[in-house]
Structures are given as C-alpha cells and as structure tokens.
Design a protein around this motif. Structure first.
Motif, PDB file in Angstrom:
ATOM      1  N   LEU A   1       0.859  -1.729  -0.225  1.00  0.00           N
ATOM      2  CA  LEU A   1      -0.028  -0.162  -0.287  1.00  0.00           C
ATOM      3  C   LEU A   1       1.353   1.285   0.371  1.00  0.00           C
ATOM      4  CD1 LEU A   1      -2.991  -1.306   2.439  1.00  0.00           C
ATOM      5  CD2 LEU A   1      -3.291  -0.618   0.298  1.00  0.00           C
ATOM      6  N   VAL A   2       0.417   2.383  -0.904  1.00  0.00           N
ATOM      7  CA  VAL A   2       1.248   3.266  -1.509  1.00  0.00           C
ATOM      8  C   VAL A   2       0.198   4.577  -0.657  1.00  0.00           C
ATOM      9  CG1 VAL A   2       3.298   2.635  -1.906  1.00  0.00           C
ATOM     10  CG2 VAL A   2       1.155   3.526  -3.308  1.00  0.00           C
ATOM     11  N   THR A   3       0.602   5.289  -0.047  1.00  0.00           N
ATOM     12  CA  THR A   3      -0.231   6.884  -0.247  1.00  0.00           C
ATOM     13  C   THR A   3       0.062   7.833  -1.339  1.00  0.00           C
ATOM     14  OG1 THR A   3      -0.472   7.027   2.162  1.00  0.00           O
ATOM     15  CG2 THR A   3      -1.134   8.842   1.570  1.00  0.00           C
ATOM     16  N   CYS A   4      -0.705   7.818  -2.043  1.00  0.00           N
ATOM     17  CA  CYS A   4      -0.870   8.942  -3.184  1.00  0.00           C
ATOM     18  C   CYS A   4      -0.760  10.763  -2.615  1.00  0.00           C
ATOM     19  CB  CYS A   4      -2.079   9.419  -3.380  1.00  0.00           C
ATOM     20  SG  CYS A   4      -1.754  10.828  -5.346  1.00  0.00           S
ATOM     21  N   PRO A   5       0.473  11.213  -2.986  1.00  0.00           N
ATOM     22  CA  PRO A   5       1.708  12.337  -2.506  1.00  0.00           C
ATOM     23  C   PRO A   5       0.002  13.781  -3.109  1.00  0.00           C
ATOM     24  CG  PRO A   5       2.976  12.209  -3.850  1.00  0.00           C
ATOM     25  CD  PRO A   5       1.732  10.500  -4.157  1.00  0.00           C
ATOM     26  N   HIS A   6      -0.429  13.068  -3.498  1.00  0.00           N
ATOM     27  CA  HIS A   6      -1.334  14.839  -4.964  1.00  0.00           C
ATOM     28  C   HIS A   6      -3.231  14.728  -3.726  1.00  0.00           C
ATOM     29  CE1 HIS A   6       1.549  15.258  -7.742  1.00  0.00           C
ATOM     30  NE2 HIS A   6       1.563  14.089  -7.833  1.00  0.00           N
ATOM     31  N   THR A   7      -3.221  13.194  -3.691  1.00  0.00           N
ATOM     32  CA  THR A   7      -4.755  13.459  -2.780  1.00  0.00           C
ATOM     33  C   THR A   7      -4.824  12.347  -1.855  1.00  0.00           C
ATOM     34  OG1 THR A   7      -5.053  11.454  -4.076  1.00  0.00           O
ATOM     35  CG2 THR A   7      -5.498  12.397  -4.901  1.00  0.00           C
ATOM     36  N   GLY A   8      -3.722  11.549  -1.474  1.00  0.00           N
ATOM     37  CA  GLY A   8      -4.147  11.011  -0.130  1.00  0.00           C
ATOM     38  C   GLY A   8      -4.305   9.758   0.011  1.00  0.00           C
ATOM     39  N   GLU A   9      -4.774   9.621  -1.632  1.00  0.00           N
ATOM     40  CA  GLU A   9      -5.699   8.047  -2.044  1.00  0.00           C
ATOM     41  C   GLU A   9      -5.139   7.240  -1.463  1.00  0.00           C
ATOM     42  OE1 GLU A   9      -8.715   6.388  -4.856  1.00  0.00           O
ATOM     43  OE2 GLU A   9      -7.278   7.824  -5.935  1.00  0.00           O
ATOM     44  N   GLU A  10      -4.924   5.538  -0.991  1.00  0.00           N
ATOM     45  CA  GLU A  10      -4.594   5.168  -0.762  1.00  0.00           C
ATOM     46  C   GLU A  10      -4.307   3.607  -1.748  1.00  0.00           C
ATOM     47  OE1 GLU A  10      -4.931   2.729   2.343  1.00  0.00           O
ATOM     48  OE2 GLU A  10      -3.151   3.299   3.596  1.00  0.00           O
ATOM     49  N   LEU A  11      -3.808   3.608  -2.608  1.00  0.00           N
ATOM     50  CA  LEU A  11      -3.563   2.489  -3.743  1.00  0.00           C
ATOM     51  C   LEU A  11      -2.379   1.388  -3.138  1.00  0.00           C
ATOM     52  CD1 LEU A  11      -2.839   5.596  -5.984  1.00  0.00           C
ATOM     53  CD2 LEU A  11      -5.210   4.505  -5.970  1.00  0.00           C
ATOM     54  N   TRP A  12      -2.417   0.142  -3.906  1.00  0.00           N
ATOM     55  CA  TRP A  12      -1.670  -0.645  -4.384  1.00  0.00           C
ATOM     56  C   TRP A  12       0.331  -0.186  -5.275  1.00  0.00           C
ATOM     57  CZ3 TRP A  12      -2.134  -3.727  -0.525  1.00  0.00           C
ATOM     58  CH2 TRP A  12      -3.550  -4.584  -0.074  1.00  0.00           C
ATOM     59  N   SER A  13       0.808  -0.770  -4.965  1.00  0.00           N
ATOM     60  CA  SER A  13       1.900  -0.792  -5.941  1.00  0.00           C
ATOM     61  C   SER A  13       2.491  -1.479  -6.082  1.00  0.00           C
ATOM     62  CB  SER A  13       3.045   0.470  -4.977  1.00  0.00           C
ATOM     63  OG  SER A  13       3.769   0.115  -3.614  1.00  0.00           O
ATOM     64  N   VAL A  14       3.446  -1.667  -7.233  1.00  0.00           N
ATOM     65  CA  VAL A  14       4.013  -2.888  -7.436  1.00  0.00           C
ATOM     66  C   VAL A  14       6.219  -2.576  -7.664  1.00  0.00           C
ATOM     67  CG1 VAL A  14       2.456  -4.880  -8.036  1.00  0.00           C
ATOM     68  CG2 VAL A  14       2.907  -2.904 -10.074  1.00  0.00           C
ATOM     69  N   PRO A  15       6.578  -3.068  -7.662  1.00  0.00           N
ATOM     70  CA  PRO A  15       7.685  -2.578  -7.373  1.00  0.00           C
ATOM     71  C   PRO A  15       8.688  -3.075  -8.900  1.00  0.00           C
ATOM     72  CG  PRO A  15       8.612  -4.795  -5.865  1.00  0.00           C
ATOM     73  CD  PRO A  15       6.623  -4.589  -6.723  1.00  0.00           C
ATOM     74  N   ALA A  16       9.643  -2.426  -9.543  1.00  0.00           N
ATOM     75  CA  ALA A  16       9.999  -2.470 -10.317  1.00  0.00           C
ATOM     76  C   ALA A  16      10.584  -3.459 -11.672  1.00  0.00           C
ATOM     77  CB  ALA A  16      11.049  -0.947 -11.044  1.00  0.00           C
ATOM     78  N   LEU A  17      10.302  -4.394 -12.067  1.00  0.00           N
ATOM     79  CA  LEU A  17      11.323  -6.144 -12.390  1.00  0.00           C
ATOM     80  C   LEU A  17      12.356  -5.815 -13.304  1.00  0.00           C
ATOM     81  CD1 LEU A  17      11.489  -8.414 -12.199  1.00  0.00           C
ATOM     82  CD2 LEU A  17       9.427  -9.075 -13.306  1.00  0.00           C
ATOM     83  N   VAL A  18      13.242  -5.871 -12.737  1.00  0.00           N
ATOM     84  CA  VAL A  18      14.322  -5.903 -14.647  1.00  0.00           C
ATOM     85  C   VAL A  18      15.180  -6.988 -14.517  1.00  0.00           C
ATOM     86  CG1 VAL A  18      16.411  -4.951 -14.582  1.00  0.00           C
ATOM     87  CG2 VAL A  18      15.300  -3.536 -13.206  1.00  0.00           C
ATOM     88  N   PRO A  19      14.668  -7.907 -15.111  1.00  0.00           N
ATOM     89  CA  PRO A  19      14.978  -9.499 -15.691  1.00  0.00           C
ATOM     90  C   PRO A  19      16.491  -9.109 -16.155  1.00  0.00           C
ATOM     91  CG  PRO A  19      13.466  -9.034 -17.087  1.00  0.00           C
ATOM     92  CD  PRO A  19      13.596  -7.691 -16.568  1.00  0.00           C
ATOM     93  N   ASP A  20      16.849  -9.753 -15.872  1.00  0.00           N
ATOM     94  CA  ASP A  20      18.856 -10.488 -16.278  1.00  0.00           C
ATOM     95  C   ASP A  20      18.676 -10.219 -18.142  1.00  0.00           C
ATOM     96  OD1 ASP A  20      20.108 -10.657 -13.653  1.00  0.00           O
ATOM     97  OD2 ASP A  20      19.461 -11.987 -13.754  1.00  0.00           O
TER      98      ASP A  20
END
Length: 262
Positions: A140-159
């Motif tokens: 979960l992350v909080t939007c810095p613009h609206t304060g809304e809670e959203l889910w997030s996923v990290p970047a995936l950098v394959p070899d």
C-alpha cells in the motif's frame, strides 16, 4: 553491425545459471525453441518470468532448470493444469519451485516500471484480492497529491529477455504485429535482450514499414533466425497454433516416465 547468432550461441552467451529470464508471448509468439535450447544446455536455478506460463515453462520445470516462477496465471490453455509445475510445487519434484504471483496487469506494471526507469507504479488492481496477503511485493502507498491509498508493485529488471517475433534485420530492429502482449515493455526492462525471428529481412524492408518496429536494434544483443521457433504456439502471418500438441501435452506430462522420455 550484424548481431546474428545461432540459438546455441545466443543462449550460451546471454543466459547464465541463476539469471532472471523473462520469456514473453501472450498465447502468440512464445519462444519455445529458445526454451528447448536452455534445457539442452542444462541451465539451472533460473527465475522465470511470464504473464501466462504454459507448456514451455512446464517443460523447463520438468528438466530441472527452474528455481522460482514470477507469473500471473499458469496452465495448459483450454486443456487444464500444468502437471510438471504442479508436482514441483506440491511434491518438490524434480526440485522445489518457489512462486511469486500477480494479476496480469500487476506483473505488466512491474515490467512497465522497469522500462520507464521508475522504482514502482501504483494501481487499484489488487483491491479485494488475496494476492497482497501472500505476496509481500504488493504494498500500500499513499498518493502524495490526493492522499488516496493505492496498491503498488516494484519495478522488475530481468537479467535477460527472450522474445520471439515475425522478422528483424541483422542489427536487431524487430517488427511484431498481431497480439503483441508486453513485448515492448520487456525489451526496455531487461538488461540483455535476445530476439528470435521467423526471418531476417533487409533494413530497407524494416524502414519501409516503421510502425511495425516494436523493438529498436539498440536494445537487442542477439538476433536468432529460427523458423517455427514459436511452435506449438502461433505466429500471425506465418503459422497457426498447434492445438493438437497442447492436448497431447496433457497426457505426456501426467506421467513422469513418459515425460522423461519426451
């Protein structure tokens, strides 16, 4: 500069034991021939990434190539489960398989984030889902613009990214049409890119139809010409899906002795 290589040379040079390898193709353009070469070269401890693992990952799991699977759906499309995959998860044969599961969109966002060189991307995609409970990468992350809670996923950098396509020139400018899936995102997310194509064409042909060039040559490390390299999946404009083989695989893979002979 020509980047043409044989399949054997490309897999040997670009894929090492322990690598994270994305092999995409959303029902279409699945790099089966590349997977078969990795089996022949006895690669081990790979982390395989794919939105829809089907037969090629089942084969690589059965061959002992895979330690971890990052995915969003797994099965034999239109037929049923993947039996080697299931044995690896439930019984640890031929080796224990670790799982990291997302929705289709969630995993696509991980690749898109890497392609855009940002650390994560937000989404509403996981609301009401159990996936965040079993996958600690979904946060979960909080939007810095609206304060809304959203889910997030990290970047995936394959070899390594291994992608099948219709055609390319010798410099790796690759043209794809039909169901393109996440080919473009994968090509820009991975550290190294191997493209397998049905045919090599002159650069003038690529330039004549630039809208089909999905992967620019500067992202590509190797180009392999391998006609029918996506069989039994299909390549639009070249050959159809071999539905009979998908049905046969269900019988082949149910029995470990028969699978080992295959």
């Amino acid at each position: 500069m020509s980047k043409l290589m044989t399949m054997k040379e490309a897999m040997s040079r670009f894929v090492q034991d322990g690598d994270t390898v994305v092999m995409e193709g959303f029902t279409h353009l699945i790099p089966f021939a590349a997977g078969h070469e990795l089996i022949r070269q006895q690669r081990r401890n790979l982390t395989l990434v794919r939105l829809t693992p089907d037969l090629i990952f089942d084969q690589m799991i059965a061959a002992g190539c895979v330690r971890r699977l990052v995915f969003s759906w797994a099965g034999n499309p239109g037929i049923g489960p993947l039996h080697a995959f299931r044995r690896a998860v439930e019984q640890g044969r031929p080796c224990r398989l670790e799982l990291e599961e997302y929705s289709h969109f969630g995993l696509a966002l991980r690749l898109q984030a890497a392609a855009a060189n940002v650390p994560f991307l937000p989404t509403r995609n996981f609301a009401g889902s159990d996936l965040p409970r079993v996958n600690p990468n979904i946060k979960l992350v909080t939007c810095p613009h609206t304060g809304e809670e959203l889910w997030s996923v990290p970047a995936l950098v394959p070899d390594v990214a291994i992608l099948h396509a219709q055609r390319a020139d010798e410099e790796g400018n690759t043209q794809v049409w039909g169901l393109v899936g996440v080919h473009r995102e994968v090509a820009f997310a991975a550290r190294r890119v191997v493209v397998v194509v049905e045919e090599i064409v002159a650069q003038e042909i690529i330039r004549r139809d630039p809208n089909r060039t999905l992967i620019p040559g500067f992202r590509v490390g190797a180009v392999v010409k391998e006609p029918f390299g996506a069989h039994p999946s299909y390549v639009q404009g070249y050959y159809d899906r071999d539905n009979e083989f998908y049905a046969r695989w269900d019988d082949i893979s149910r029995d470990e002795t028969r699978l080992a002979r295959y």
